[in-house]
Write a protein that holds these residues in place. Structure first.
Motif, short mmCIF file in Angstrom:
data_model
loop_
_atom_site.label_atom_id
_atom_site.label_comp_id
_atom_site.label_asym_id
_atom_site.label_seq_id
_atom_site.Cartn_x
_atom_site.Cartn_y
_atom_site.Cartn_z
N ASP A 1 -1.01 1.33 -5.45
CA ASP A 1 -0.77 0.03 -4.68
C ASP A 1 -0.74 -0.95 -5.56
O ASP A 1 -0.99 -0.96 -6.74
N SER B 1 3.62 -7.94 4.82
CA SER B 1 2.73 -7.80 3.55
C SER B 1 2.18 -8.97 2.97
O SER B 1 2.09 -8.82 1.76
N LEU C 1 0.88 -1.19 -0.01
CA LEU C 1 0.08 -0.17 0.15
C LEU C 1 0.87 1.22 0.11
O LEU C 1 1.71 1.40 0.95
N ARG D 1 -6.57 -6.14 6.11
CA ARG D 1 -6.23 -7.35 6.87
C ARG D 1 -7.28 -8.06 7.46
O ARG D 1 -7.65 -9.44 7.16
N LYS D 2 -8.55 -7.25 7.68
CA LYS D 2 -9.57 -7.68 8.35
C LYS D 2 -10.45 -8.41 7.23
O LYS D 2 -11.06 -9.46 7.20
N TYR E 1 -10.07 -1.34 -1.05
CA TYR E 1 -9.29 -0.92 0.09
C TYR E 1 -7.84 -0.43 -0.48
O TYR E 1 -6.77 -0.36 0.22
N GLY F 1 -1.31 7.11 4.61
CA GLY F 1 -2.39 7.16 5.04
C GLY F 1 -3.46 5.80 4.91
O GLY F 1 -4.56 5.80 5.39
N GLN F 2 -2.93 4.81 4.04
CA GLN F 2 -3.74 3.68 3.82
C GLN F 2 -3.77 3.06 4.87
O GLN F 2 -2.87 2.93 5.91
N ASP F 3 -4.88 2.30 5.15
CA ASP F 3 -5.28 1.50 6.31
C ASP F 3 -5.11 -0.21 6.27
O ASP F 3 -5.97 -0.76 5.59
N TYR F 4 -3.80 -0.59 6.58
CA TYR F 4 -3.60 -1.96 6.60
C TYR F 4 -4.65 -2.64 7.36
O TYR F 4 -4.85 -3.96 6.93
N ASP F 5 -5.07 -2.17 8.58
CA ASP F 5 -6.07 -2.92 9.19
C ASP F 5 -7.19 -3.53 8.50
O ASP F 5 -7.69 -4.42 8.67
N LYS F 6 -7.82 -2.48 7.79
CA LYS F 6 -9.19 -2.86 7.12
C LYS F 6 -8.88 -3.88 5.96
O LYS F 6 -9.57 -4.85 5.89
#
Length: 99
Positions: A65, A40, A11, A22-23, A60, A15-20
């Motif tokens: 990316d 990653s 990513l 991953r979820k 996402y 500011g990209q959200d790895y948590d979203k």
């Protein structure tokens, strides 16, 4: 029937959200069998095709990316190698590669 996959991503936009991401991989794409042994990269089982996996992740990521997903041959004909802990290898072999 589920199949084993490898997914790797970068990513690149701040500011990209790895948590979203991953979820979604862990809860929506995988069957519950997944290993996130690298920052990653995931190996996991899924009933989805590679195209369907990419389609689920498109909300996402953006144009800067990078994603790569590929089915992994499984069973006793698998050809694999790497430096992981014994526990990681056991989990992958038993839960993802099917042997």
């Amino acid at each position: 029937m589920s199949k084993p996959y490898i997914l790797t991503y970068d990513l690149n936009t701040p500011g990209q959200d790895y948590d979203k991401l991953r979820k979604v991989i862990e809860d929506e794409i995988s069957t519950g069998a997944w290993c996130h042994c690298w920052d990653s990269t995931y190996v996991f089982r899924s009933v989805l095709s590679a195209w369907q996996i990419m389609h689920k992740l498109e909300n996402y990521v953006d144009d800067s990316d990078r994603l790569f997903v590929s089915e992994i041959p499984s069973g006793m004909s698998s050809n694999y190698s790497g430096w992981l802990t014994d526990e990681e290898w056991e989990y992958i072999k038993k839960n993802i590669l099917d042997f």
